[in-house]
Design a protein around this motif. Sequence first.
Motif, PDB file in Angstrom:
ATOM      1  N   VAL A 111      33.270  29.565  21.226  1.00 39.08           N
ATOM      2  CA  VAL A 111      33.220  29.905  22.652  1.00 39.08           C
ATOM      3  C   VAL A 111      34.633  30.075  23.201  1.00 39.08           C
ATOM      4  O   VAL A 111      34.930  31.041  23.920  1.00 39.08           O
ATOM      5  N   GLU A 112      35.518  29.155  22.856  1.00 39.56           N
ATOM      6  CA  GLU A 112      36.907  29.239  23.312  1.00 39.56           C
ATOM      7  C   GLU A 112      37.565  30.527  22.819  1.00 39.56           C
ATOM      8  O   GLU A 112      38.241  31.235  23.579  1.00 39.56           O
ATOM      9  N   LYS A 113      37.350  30.839  21.561  1.00 40.23           N
ATOM     10  CA  LYS A 113      37.912  32.059  20.974  1.00 40.23           C
ATOM     11  C   LYS A 113      37.372  33.300  21.673  1.00 40.23           C
ATOM     12  O   LYS A 113      38.127  34.241  21.972  1.00 40.23           O
ATOM     13  N   ASP A 114      36.075  33.316  21.953  1.00 40.98           N
ATOM     14  CA  ASP A 114      35.467  34.488  22.586  1.00 40.98           C
ATOM     15  C   ASP A 114      35.979  34.694  24.011  1.00 40.98           C
ATOM     16  O   ASP A 114      36.193  35.832  24.443  1.00 40.98           O
ATOM     17  N   ILE A 115      36.169  33.610  24.739  1.00 43.06           N
ATOM     18  CA  ILE A 115      36.698  33.745  26.102  1.00 43.06           C
ATOM     19  C   ILE A 115      38.141  34.238  26.064  1.00 43.06           C
ATOM     20  O   ILE A 115      38.515  35.170  26.786  1.00 43.06           O
ATOM     21  N   GLN A 116      38.947  33.631  25.207  1.00 40.00           N
ATOM     22  CA  GLN A 116      40.369  33.975  25.164  1.00 40.00           C
ATOM     23  C   GLN A 116      40.633  35.354  24.565  1.00 40.00           C
ATOM     24  O   GLN A 116      41.495  36.094  25.052  1.00 40.00           O
ATOM     25  N   ASN A 117      39.895  35.700  23.523  1.00 35.27           N
ATOM     26  CA  ASN A 117      40.212  36.915  22.762  1.00 35.27           C
ATOM     27  C   ASN A 117      39.329  38.110  23.088  1.00 35.27           C
ATOM     28  O   ASN A 117      39.645  39.237  22.687  1.00 35.27           O
ATOM     29  N   VAL A 118      38.219  37.862  23.784  1.00 32.65           N
ATOM     30  CA  VAL A 118      37.293  38.966  24.079  1.00 32.65           C
ATOM     31  C   VAL A 118      37.109  39.149  25.587  1.00 32.65           C
ATOM     32  O   VAL A 118      37.406  40.219  26.131  1.00 32.65           O
ATOM     33  N   ILE A 119      36.628  38.115  26.267  1.00 33.13           N
ATOM     34  CA  ILE A 119      36.255  38.270  27.675  1.00 33.13           C
ATOM     35  C   ILE A 119      37.468  38.504  28.569  1.00 33.13           C
ATOM     36  O   ILE A 119      37.495  39.463  29.357  1.00 33.13           O
ATOM     37  N   LEU A 120      38.471  37.654  28.472  1.00 32.59           N
ATOM     38  CA  LEU A 120      39.634  37.810  29.350  1.00 32.59           C
ATOM     39  C   LEU A 120      40.376  39.126  29.093  1.00 32.59           C
ATOM     40  O   LEU A 120      40.719  39.835  30.052  1.00 32.59           O
ATOM     41  N   PRO A 121      40.614  39.516  27.833  1.00 33.18           N
ATOM     42  CA  PRO A 121      41.228  40.833  27.608  1.00 33.18           C
ATOM     43  C   PRO A 121      40.367  41.989  28.119  1.00 33.18           C
ATOM     44  O   PRO A 121      40.898  42.991  28.614  1.00 33.18           O
ATOM     45  N   TYR A 122      39.045  41.861  28.004  1.00 33.08           N
ATOM     46  CA  TYR A 122      38.152  42.902  28.532  1.00 33.08           C
ATOM     47  C   TYR A 122      38.339  43.050  30.037  1.00 33.08           C
ATOM     48  O   TYR A 122      38.456  44.169  30.557  1.00 33.08           O
ATOM     49  N   PHE A 123      38.384  41.940  30.757  1.00 30.47           N
ATOM     50  CA  PHE A 123      38.539  41.999  32.209  1.00 30.47           C
ATOM     51  C   PHE A 123      39.861  42.640  32.625  1.00 30.47           C
ATOM     52  O   PHE A 123      39.948  43.236  33.705  1.00 30.47           O
ATOM     53  N   GLU A 124      40.877  42.521  31.800  1.00 28.43           N
ATOM     54  CA  GLU A 124      42.209  43.003  32.175  1.00 28.43           C
ATOM     55  C   GLU A 124      42.253  44.504  32.444  1.00 28.43           C
ATOM     56  O   GLU A 124      43.178  44.998  33.085  1.00 28.43           O
ATOM     57  N   GLN A 125      41.253  45.235  31.959  1.00 28.40           N
ATOM     58  CA  GLN A 125      41.245  46.678  32.227  1.00 28.40           C
ATOM     59  C   GLN A 125      40.841  46.986  33.666  1.00 28.40           C
ATOM     60  O   GLN A 125      40.982  48.115  34.126  1.00 28.40           O
ATOM     61  N   PHE A 126      40.340  45.979  34.394  1.00 26.66           N
ATOM     62  CA  PHE A 126      39.900  46.168  35.773  1.00 26.66           C
ATOM     63  C   PHE A 126      40.834  45.419  36.719  1.00 26.66           C
ATOM     64  O   PHE A 126      40.576  44.277  37.101  1.00 26.66           O
ATOM     65  N   LYS A 127      41.925  46.074  37.084  1.00 22.67           N
ATOM     66  CA  LYS A 127      42.908  45.440  37.963  1.00 22.67           C
ATOM     67  C   LYS A 127      42.927  46.052  39.358  1.00 22.67           C
ATOM     68  O   LYS A 127      43.498  45.476  40.282  1.00 22.67           O
ATOM     69  N   THR A 128      42.334  47.227  39.506  1.00 24.35           N
ATOM     70  CA  THR A 128      42.251  47.888  40.809  1.00 24.35           C
ATOM     71  C   THR A 128      40.841  48.433  40.986  1.00 24.35           C
ATOM     72  O   THR A 128      40.087  48.570  40.015  1.00 24.35           O
ATOM     73  N   ILE A 129      40.495  48.785  42.224  1.00 24.38           N
ATOM     74  CA  ILE A 129      39.171  49.362  42.457  1.00 24.38           C
ATOM     75  C   ILE A 129      39.055  50.712  41.763  1.00 24.38           C
ATOM     76  O   ILE A 129      37.967  51.114  41.334  1.00 24.38           O
ATOM     77  N   GLU A 130      40.187  51.397  41.597  1.00 27.65           N
ATOM     78  CA  GLU A 130      40.169  52.664  40.857  1.00 27.65           C
ATOM     79  C   GLU A 130      39.770  52.435  39.402  1.00 27.65           C
ATOM     80  O   GLU A 130      39.070  53.261  38.801  1.00 27.65           O
ATOM     81  N   ASP A 131      40.197  51.307  38.842  1.00 26.59           N
ATOM     82  CA  ASP A 131      39.800  50.965  37.471  1.00 26.59           C
ATOM     83  C   ASP A 131      38.291  50.745  37.382  1.00 26.59           C
ATOM     84  O   ASP A 131      37.651  51.129  36.400  1.00 26.59           O
ATOM     85  N   VAL A 132      37.733  50.110  38.404  1.00 26.01           N
ATOM     86  CA  VAL A 132      36.289  49.858  38.423  1.00 26.01           C
ATOM     87  C   VAL A 132      35.525  51.176  38.499  1.00 26.01           C
ATOM     88  O   VAL A 132      34.560  51.398  37.759  1.00 26.01           O
ATOM     89  N   ILE A 133      35.974  52.066  39.381  1.00 28.57           N
ATOM     90  CA  ILE A 133      35.331  53.376  39.506  1.00 28.57           C
ATOM     91  C   ILE A 133      35.429  54.135  38.187  1.00 28.57           C
ATOM     92  O   ILE A 133      34.451  54.728  37.713  1.00 28.57           O
ATOM     93  N   ARG A 134      36.601  54.086  37.571  1.00 28.83           N
ATOM     94  CA  ARG A 134      36.787  54.776  36.288  1.00 28.83           C
ATOM     95  C   ARG A 134      35.883  54.176  35.218  1.00 28.83           C
ATOM     96  O   ARG A 134      35.336  54.893  34.376  1.00 28.83           O
ATOM     97  N   GLY A 135      35.695  52.869  35.261  1.00 32.36           N
ATOM     98  CA  GLY A 135      34.810  52.223  34.298  1.00 32.36           C
ATOM     99  C   GLY A 135      33.378  52.710  34.426  1.00 32.36           C
ATOM    100  O   GLY A 135      32.699  52.956  33.425  1.00 32.36           O
ATOM    101  N   LEU A 136      32.910  52.868  35.657  1.00 31.17           N
ATOM    102  CA  LEU A 136      31.562  53.391  35.884  1.00 31.17           C
ATOM    103  C   LEU A 136      31.460  54.848  35.440  1.00 31.17           C
ATOM    104  O   LEU A 136      30.457  55.257  34.849  1.00 31.17           O
ATOM    105  N   GLU A 137      32.499  55.626  35.720  1.00 24.94           N
ATOM    106  CA  GLU A 137      32.501  57.033  35.295  1.00 24.94           C
ATOM    107  C   GLU A 137      32.477  57.140  33.774  1.00 24.94           C
ATOM    108  O   GLU A 137      31.725  57.945  33.208  1.00 24.94           O
ATOM    109  N   ASN A 138      33.291  56.329  33.116  1.00 26.19           N
ATOM    110  CA  ASN A 138      33.345  56.368  31.647  1.00 26.19           C
ATOM    111  C   ASN A 138      32.008  55.979  31.037  1.00 26.19           C
ATOM    112  O   ASN A 138      31.555  56.578  30.052  1.00 26.19           O
ATOM    113  N   LYS A 139      31.370  54.982  31.625  1.00 22.49           N
ATOM    114  CA  LYS A 139      30.074  54.535  31.119  1.00 22.49           C
ATOM    115  C   LYS A 139      29.041  55.651  31.248  1.00 22.49           C
ATOM    116  O   LYS A 139      28.246  55.895  30.335  1.00 22.49           O
TER     117      LYS A 139
END
Length: 201
Positions: A116-144
């Motif tokens: 669990v510790e490994k997954d939070i540190q190496n997967v979840i937190l790095p995944y979230f880092e791509q969303f730092k602005t609302i533009e990133d969120v919009i781009r994430g929805l567009e990409n999906k």
Amino acid sequence: MQNELKQIIKEIIAPLFKQNGFKKKANNFAKIFPEFAWTVNIQSSKWNSEDEVEFTINTGIYNEKLFRAINEWEPSNFPMEVESVLRIRINELKNSSQNWYKLSKATNLDEVKKQVEKDIQNVILPYFEQFKTIEDVIRGLENKEELGLYENPHYLTILYEIYGEHDRAQRRINEVYAKTKDHLQKEFIIELANRLGLNVN
């Protein structure tokens, strides 16, 4: 085994998220930015028993303005993963078929904690880092959407309008309306357009 899960949350999950700026409410965590929040939920399986417990970690991106525009009820006073967009589970982030962490009398608890510790540190937190602005969120929805992974078609319309892209919002709501066959859905789109100051042609 419920006590073991509580122990994992208390000793591993909560401290890790707290160290990274998340707030906690029950089994929910949120890191709040001016326009959105990273959200996490620790979900227990509905099939859990005294002797066997399964749990997983769900993530999402919460935007209160979007929530208020799409729903007719007040949002929670804490950003919740269940009320988020871009919702994705830890096993999907890992491209794993294993949906759940499992706890039983045969389980090595320390190994589960480490995973669990490994997954939070190496997967979840790095995944979230791509969303730092609302533009990133919009781009994430567009990409999906470009990948054929569709969420509610109105999310992008609302975000475009809220964040200053009126023409894109107008084009999109007309496209969605034209593709919609269901009468009730068409009525909802007209109502949404009125709320957003858009026109449906």
